[in-house]
Write a protein that holds these residues in place. Structure first.
Motif, PDB file in Angstrom:
ATOM      1  N   THR A   1     -14.049   9.871   9.343  1.00  0.00           N
ATOM      2  CA  THR A   1     -14.768   8.735  10.347  1.00  0.00           C
ATOM      3  C   THR A   1     -13.591   8.144  11.032  1.00  0.00           C
ATOM      4  OG1 THR A   1     -16.425   8.760   8.766  1.00  0.00           O
ATOM      5  CG2 THR A   1     -16.078   6.886  10.140  1.00  0.00           C
ATOM      6  N   ALA A   2     -12.688   7.841  10.367  1.00  0.00           N
ATOM      7  CA  ALA A   2     -11.448   6.849  10.843  1.00  0.00           C
ATOM      8  C   ALA A   2     -11.039   7.551  12.234  1.00  0.00           C
ATOM      9  CB  ALA A   2     -10.472   6.277   9.880  1.00  0.00           C
TER      10      ALA A   2
ATOM     11  N   ARG B   1      -9.843   8.092  17.700  1.00  0.00           N
ATOM     12  CA  ARG B   1      -9.869   9.143  18.853  1.00  0.00           C
ATOM     13  C   ARG B   1     -10.804   8.509  20.202  1.00  0.00           C
ATOM     14  NH1 ARG B   1      -5.973  12.926  18.310  1.00  0.00           N
ATOM     15  NH2 ARG B   1      -5.585  13.476  16.082  1.00  0.00           N
ATOM     16  N   GLU B   2     -12.017   7.961  19.573  1.00  0.00           N
ATOM     17  CA  GLU B   2     -12.743   7.502  20.717  1.00  0.00           C
ATOM     18  C   GLU B   2     -12.271   6.215  21.324  1.00  0.00           C
ATOM     19  OE1 GLU B   2     -16.635   6.525  19.134  1.00  0.00           O
ATOM     20  OE2 GLU B   2     -17.019   8.743  18.302  1.00  0.00           O
ATOM     21  N   ILE B   3     -11.664   5.622  20.671  1.00  0.00           N
ATOM     22  CA  ILE B   3     -10.939   4.254  21.320  1.00  0.00           C
ATOM     23  C   ILE B   3      -9.693   4.866  22.376  1.00  0.00           C
ATOM     24  CG2 ILE B   3      -9.266   2.322  20.962  1.00  0.00           C
ATOM     25  CD1 ILE B   3     -10.638   2.345  18.042  1.00  0.00           C
ATOM     26  N   LEU B   4      -9.087   5.915  21.858  1.00  0.00           N
ATOM     27  CA  LEU B   4      -8.033   6.501  22.780  1.00  0.00           C
ATOM     28  C   LEU B   4      -8.509   7.109  24.239  1.00  0.00           C
ATOM     29  CD1 LEU B   4      -5.541   7.323  20.009  1.00  0.00           C
ATOM     30  CD2 LEU B   4      -5.327   5.615  21.817  1.00  0.00           C
TER      31      LEU B   4
ATOM     32  N   GLY C   1      -1.541   7.573  13.815  1.00  0.00           N
ATOM     33  CA  GLY C   1      -0.374   8.189  13.181  1.00  0.00           C
ATOM     34  C   GLY C   1      -0.293   8.094  11.923  1.00  0.00           C
ATOM     35  N   VAL C   2      -0.667   6.866  11.224  1.00  0.00           N
ATOM     36  CA  VAL C   2      -0.561   6.801   9.854  1.00  0.00           C
ATOM     37  C   VAL C   2      -1.585   7.756   9.212  1.00  0.00           C
ATOM     38  CG1 VAL C   2      -0.995   5.241   7.682  1.00  0.00           C
ATOM     39  CG2 VAL C   2       0.298   4.290   9.860  1.00  0.00           C
TER      40      VAL C   2
ATOM     41  N   ASP D   1      -2.586  -0.137  18.631  1.00  0.00           N
ATOM     42  CA  ASP D   1      -2.883  -0.433  17.440  1.00  0.00           C
ATOM     43  C   ASP D   1      -3.578   1.141  16.792  1.00  0.00           C
ATOM     44  OD1 ASP D   1      -1.911  -2.831  16.998  1.00  0.00           O
ATOM     45  OD2 ASP D   1      -3.899  -3.924  17.419  1.00  0.00           O
ATOM     46  N   ALA D   2      -4.433   1.660  18.073  1.00  0.00           N
ATOM     47  CA  ALA D   2      -5.045   2.900  17.651  1.00  0.00           C
ATOM     48  C   ALA D   2      -3.868   4.187  17.572  1.00  0.00           C
ATOM     49  CB  ALA D   2      -5.925   3.191  18.555  1.00  0.00           C
TER      50      ALA D   2
END
Length: 434
Positions: free
Chosen positions: A11-12, A17-20, A34-35, A28-29
């Motif tokens: 989900t995260a 990826r939607e934000i990007l 990356g983490v 931050d995305a």
């Protein structure tokens, strides 16, 4: 981020990826995706994403620290060190970065530099419990005299006083006290812990380990699961890098002396696979490589490392009993040290092997000519050579090879062990004991 913190990684990732898609350079995305990628075993992608985030916000200490963590866990200590130093340039009070810097300096065997970094950390953050715990491990791992052990005990005591949830510090305190021959104090640590948590398997096992209660025939499943689930994140770092852990390498080296040239023809079980350190070493011989471990946390690390065809979370003896004549090789690096009585697990290993198959395992060595095993203050069992040989003969093995070797360091001293190989006798088991 809420989904990420709740370990809902699919989900995260979808949401990051939607934000990007909406804002391709949202730092931050990029950073947290990356983490997440590193957590999922996609570390190269993680480096790229966190690097992009830092190109936008170059003075973000958390991002530098997390990029350092990726490099550290991918065995790139110099790159990790550079990241932690940049994090500290951007945020001089970033205690996690300073703590991580001390760890990678220790990994590089730069012990004076590591000690100075731990000392600087505790001068800046005297109430930072993880710092006291890590300095305690450092002092005990590299102890050169009794004063270092005494200092390690005080570090563990302080870590627990600051954060009573840090029960690993309490366990470590008991081990250091026992190493100092303060046996009754060590036992009292575990007794007091049991009063607070009567159902906790760790103090119950460790009380027996320091002679305060009768030793069980083998470590309780709940104890092993509890310890290694908690140890999964730092297992490779502490054992492989800081304690010179050699068991997987010496075990597979011994197997090469009895196996044919690697041609990917054998069905192999890594019994007690942990984080998967044996996988790349034995893989060239394996047609099918299976890993099994009691700790789900360790199995997840093995899954991320890769190399296995199948992984399972299960108790070892029961798993072996359910796999009749399934394997050509059963190898077990430092797993049978949690079994005092080896007969049941060796009998199950024989049943899981095909005729002329090999069992290979490491044990910690117990001196003397007696036929016996004992639970040591570390919580692991030690076995005499005569005990191991008798147990193998009794459970139907022949061509027994028992070679002494050093498996790791502990409290600054080498841990002596046995590297054991034996072949399944193709006849019926002779003289099994109940």
């Amino acid at each position: 981020m809420q989904a990420h913190q709740a370990d809902e990684l699919d989900t995260a990732e979808k949401l990051y990826r939607e934000i990007l898609k909406l804002q391709p350079m949202q730092p931050d995305a990029l950073h947290y995706l990356g983490v997440l990628c590193h957590q999922c075993g996609r570390s190269d992608e993680a480096v790229e994403l966190i690097g992009k985030a830092l190109s936008i916000t170059p003075r973000h200490p958390d991002a530098h620290n997390n990029l350092g963590n990726v490099h550290k866990e991918c065995d790139r200590p110099l790159e990790a060190e550079a990241c932690y130093r940049r994090a500290l340039e951007c945020g001089p009070t970033h205690y996690n970065a300073l703590s991580n810097l001390a760890v990678v300096l220790e990994i590089q065997d730069r012990l004076d530099d590591a000690f100075n970094a731990y000392t600087a950390l505790l001068q800046q953050a005297p109430q930072f419990a993880p710092g006291h715990y890590l300095l305690g491990l450092f002092l005990r791992n590299h102890a050169q005299n009794v004063e270092h052990l005494e200092q390690s005990a005080e570090c563990f005591r302080t870590a627990f006083e600051i954060d009573p949830r840090n029960v690993r510090a309490l366990e470590a305190l008991g081990v250091s006290l026992y190493a100092l021959k303060r046996h009754e104090e060590a036992a009292q640590v575990y007794r007091d812990w049991l009063v607070r948590e009567p159902e906790n398997p760790v103090p119950r096992h460790m009380l027996a380990a320091c002679g305060g209660a009768d030793a069980p025939a083998r470590a309780d499943d709940d104890y092993v699961r509890n310890v290694f689930d908690g140890f999964a994140e730092s297992f490779d770092e502490q054992l492989l890098k800081n304690l010179g852990y050699r068991a997987p390498q010496v075990l597979t080296d011994a197997l090469t002396q009895v196996l044919e040239a690697p041609q990917s023809r054998l069905d192999v079980l890594d019994a007690g696979c942990g984080t998967g350190l044996c996988a790349p070493l034995i893989r060239p011989w394996a047609r099918q490589l299976t890993g099994v471990d009691l700790s789900g946390g360790m199995v997840e690390k093995a899954r991320l490392r890769g190399g296995y065809d199948t992984l399972a979370v299960a108790e070892l003896t029961a798993y072996l009993e359910a796999q009749p004549a399934a394997y050509d090789v059963v190898l077990s690096a430092d797993t049978l040290v949690y079994f005092g009585d080896l007969l049941p697990v060796l009998r199950a290993s024989r049943a899981a092997l095909r005729p002329d198959g090999w069992v290979a395992f490491t044990l910690e060595a117990l001196d003397g000519e007696l036929d016996r095993s004992e639970l040591s203050s570390s919580g692991r069992y030690r076995h005499s050579r005569n005990y191991v040989e008798r147990a193998l003969l009794q459970t139907g093995f022949d061509d027994i090879r028992i070679v002494p070797d050093t498996l790791r360091k502990e409290a600054g001293e080498p841990v002596r062990g046995w590297v054991v190989l034996a072949r399944r006798d193709s006849s019926d088991v002779r003289g099994e004991a109940e």
